[in-house]
Design an enzyme around this catalytic site. Structure first.
Site, PDB file in Angstrom:
ATOM      1  N   ASP A 143       7.965  -7.928  -4.001  1.00 48.65           N
ATOM      2  CA  ASP A 143       7.385  -9.116  -4.649  1.00 48.65           C
ATOM      3  C   ASP A 143       5.886  -9.010  -4.880  1.00 48.65           C
ATOM      4  O   ASP A 143       5.211 -10.012  -5.051  1.00 48.65           O
ATOM      5  CB  ASP A 143       7.707 -10.366  -3.819  1.00 48.65           C
ATOM      6  CG  ASP A 143       6.969 -10.376  -2.501  1.00 48.65           C
ATOM      7  OD1 ASP A 143       6.598  -9.300  -2.009  1.00 48.65           O
ATOM      8  OD2 ASP A 143       6.756 -11.477  -1.969  1.00 48.65           O
ATOM      9  N   GLU A 144       5.378  -7.792  -4.896  1.00 47.24           N
ATOM     10  CA  GLU A 144       3.932  -7.629  -4.928  1.00 47.24           C
ATOM     11  C   GLU A 144       3.552  -6.414  -5.774  1.00 47.24           C
ATOM     12  O   GLU A 144       4.171  -5.357  -5.643  1.00 47.24           O
ATOM     13  CB  GLU A 144       3.478  -7.380  -3.489  1.00 47.24           C
ATOM     14  CG  GLU A 144       2.109  -7.848  -3.135  1.00 47.24           C
ATOM     15  CD  GLU A 144       1.805  -7.460  -1.684  1.00 47.24           C
ATOM     16  OE1 GLU A 144       0.697  -7.007  -1.447  1.00 47.24           O
ATOM     17  OE2 GLU A 144       2.694  -7.590  -0.824  1.00 47.24           O
TER      18      GLU A 144
ATOM     19  N   ASP B 171       1.480 -11.657  -6.448  1.00 48.41           N
ATOM     20  CA  ASP B 171       2.378 -11.824  -5.313  1.00 48.41           C
ATOM     21  C   ASP B 171       3.266 -13.034  -5.591  1.00 48.41           C
ATOM     22  O   ASP B 171       2.766 -14.111  -5.911  1.00 48.41           O
ATOM     23  CB  ASP B 171       1.531 -12.025  -4.049  1.00 48.41           C
ATOM     24  CG  ASP B 171       2.377 -11.974  -2.785  1.00 48.41           C
ATOM     25  OD1 ASP B 171       3.583 -11.677  -2.874  1.00 48.41           O
ATOM     26  OD2 ASP B 171       1.811 -12.243  -1.708  1.00 48.41           O
TER      27      ASP B 171
HETATM   28 MG   LIG Z   1       5.117 -12.872  -1.590  1.00 41.78          MG
END
Ligand SMILES: [Mg+2]
Length: 399
Positions: A109-110, A14
């Site tokens: 973002d993961e 993340d």
């Molecule tokens: Mg994040």
């Protein structure tokens, strides 16, 4: 803890305060300031992402911007620039692809990575990926590692909280196999997937505060209260999650890679390996009647750091020699001749279907394609070792 006989190794990555981190790279004056990316307060905007400095004031994502301003009057508000974030995200995701073909991108973002096939410890792999993301994109990422997606995600959530006092957490937390129950027991129930406000409230009324409490609650009581979800809740509380990664299918490519039994620096071995891989890739391209627009080389060094270099070709190809020449050229340009190599890989990507019908014997490339088609047929009929190209035989004799 899972039904699988083989224990998996799953990494959850993340990016830390991703939108804000990108903005900080773009605008130096934002560094360490409380700011938030999101909509304007007078337009009922909400916080999409906020800097760690803003978080110290109690600002968090999904909060109305007007409320965030009340908590932190000096909060700087930045309008989101999604195209920019998308570009950065793609850069990070392509770094992840150096480490596994099994990637499930959960959001911008993961992502989850299945690195079960790598022999190194999960936290060591995560550290290497983290360093590479840092050096190539200047972004900070946090990692959770465990034997399934649920635990890996939780490990990341816990790790990030532990390192909150720093500007960016950049945390790495591994849940050691066999110690899952110990890790889960003290965590608050609402950290589990599927526990929202309503469920949490009911659980609180039942006197269940932690995941540990949940494991001690009889299953039939949970089913009575929550139906089917009750069973799932109990399963998650016990750290059981057999779901596979949902790999994005449109990342189509044909690839081959080779991990050496010991790290090497022998250019001839690499050359032979690349030739072998090119033949396999070419064969599969022709079998699928597709052509590759991009050839990508992958190198993993002895310290596990992994790099890819690629070339976009002016014409899509399916010929072994072009794939090989391109791969070898990339290798010669990239390798510093000092670093020991642990793995070499070659892939053909950006595949297109029969892009144009050329007349036979039009040029050198077509002549080769005809020859290769004949070779493919022989291989199919008599096995793949029946035909070897002269260059390869010559090379083997030299050794
Ligand atoms: Mg994040």
């Amino acid at each position: 803890m899972t039904k699988h006989s083989k224990i998996r190794k799953i990494i959850h990555m993340d990016l830390d305060a991703f939108f804000c981190a990108v903005e900080e790279l773009e605008q130096e004056n934002l560094k360490e300031k409380p700011f938030a990316v999101g909509g304007k307060p007078d337009e009922r905007g909400v916080v999409s992402s906020c800097s760690y400095a803003a978080r110290r004031f109690g600002v968090h994502s999904a909060m109305p911007m007007s409320q965030a301003l009340k908590l932190c009057p000096e909060l700087v508000i930045i309008s989101p620039r999604h195209a920019l974030y998308q570009k950065k995200s793609e850069q990070v995701m392509s770094i992840l692809q150096n480490y596994s073909a099994l990637i499930e991108q959960v959001s911008i973002d993961e992502a989850f990575l299945d690195v079960s096939d790598m022999s190194e410890d999960g936290d060591k792999i995560a550290q290497t990926i983290k360093n590479q993301i840092r050096s190539e994109t200047n972004l900070s990422a946090s990692f959770g590692i465990a034997q399934n997606k649920l635990l890996a995600k939780l490990a990341n959530d816990v790790g990030k909280k532990r390192y909150r006092e720093k500007n960016y957490p950049g945390s790495i937390l591994l849940v050691v196999n066999g110690r899952e129950a110990e890790f889960l027991a003290p965590l608050s129930v609402d950290m589990l997937w599927g526990v929202g406000k309503k469920t949490k409230l009911i659980l609180m009324e039942m006197g269940i505060k932690t995941i540990g409490d949940l494991t001690k609650t009889p299953l039939n009581l949970l089913i009575q209260k929550f139906g089917k979800n009750g069973a799932l809740l109990s399963q998650y509380a016990n750290g059981i999650d057999d779901r596979p990664l949902e790999v994005n299918q449109d990342l189509k490519s044909i690839s081959q890679e080779m991990t050496f039994s010991k790290d090497i620096m022998d250019r001839d071995v690499i050359r032979l390996e690349l030739m072998e891989m090119s033949e396999m890739i070419g064969h599969r391209l022709r079998a699928h009647k597709v052509f590759a627009s991009t050839i990508r080389l992958k190198i993993r060094y002895a310290d596990f750091s992994t790099y890819t270099r690629q070339v976009h070709l002016s014409h899509p190809v399916d010929q072994d020699t072009i794939i090989f020449d391109t791969g070898l050229k990339l290798f010669n340009e990239f390798w510093d001749q000092r670093s020991k190599i642990r793995l070499i890989g070659l892939s053909a990507t950006q595949l297109v279907e029969g892009f144009e019908q050329l007349s036979f014997w039009q040029n050198e490339a077509d002549r080769e394609r005809l020859l290769l088609n004949a070779v493919d047929k022989l291989k199919e009929k008599y096995g793949k070792n029946i035909v070897k190209k002269a260059t390869k035989l010559d090379h083997k004799k030299e050794k």
